[in-house]
Design an enzyme around this catalytic site. Structure first.
Site, PDB file in Angstrom:
ATOM      1  CG  ASN A  17     -14.039 -19.718 -27.441  1.00 27.03           C
ATOM      2  OD1 ASN A  17     -14.156 -18.846 -28.279  1.00 27.03           O
ATOM      3  ND2 ASN A  17     -14.997 -20.577 -27.175  1.00 27.03           N
ATOM      4  CB  CYS A  18      -9.389 -17.057 -24.086  1.00 25.99           C
ATOM      5  SG  CYS A  18      -8.094 -16.613 -22.955  1.00 25.99           S
ATOM      6  N   PRO A  19      -7.561 -19.903 -23.964  1.00 23.70           N
ATOM      7  CG  PRO A  19      -5.747 -20.945 -22.881  1.00 23.70           C
ATOM      8  CD  PRO A  19      -7.264 -21.026 -23.082  1.00 23.70           C
TER       9      PRO A  19
END
Length: 81
Positions: A17-19
């Site tokens: 997941n981000c980032p």
């Protein structure tokens, strides 16, 4: 479908997941030569806007295409310089 894109390397960031997708994409782009294309395969829906935003704000890279299908988001980023 972007079958006419000549992909140099594929980066698999599925499950991250981000980032992380953007960070890994940035690192992978550093290893490419001008004109080469990185295919990034992600499962994070946020990667669509994240990678687009990163490419738009980063000199020397161009977002060629983004494809969404079956919960997988594929990004094609070209190094331009």
């Amino acid at each position: 479908m972007s079958s006419n894109i000549d992909v140099t390397e594929t980066l698999d960031v599925k499950g991250q997941n981000c980032p992380m997708p953007v960070i890994k994409t940035k690192q992978a782009m550093d290893d490419l030569a001008a004109g080469e294309v990185l295919e990034v395969v992600a499962t994070d829906s946020g990667s669509m806007s994240d990678i687009e935003g990163w490419a738009d704000s980063t000199a020397g890279v161009e977002l060629v295409d983004q494809v969404e299908g079956d919960g997988v988001y594929t990004h094609y980023v070209r190094k331009t310089e």
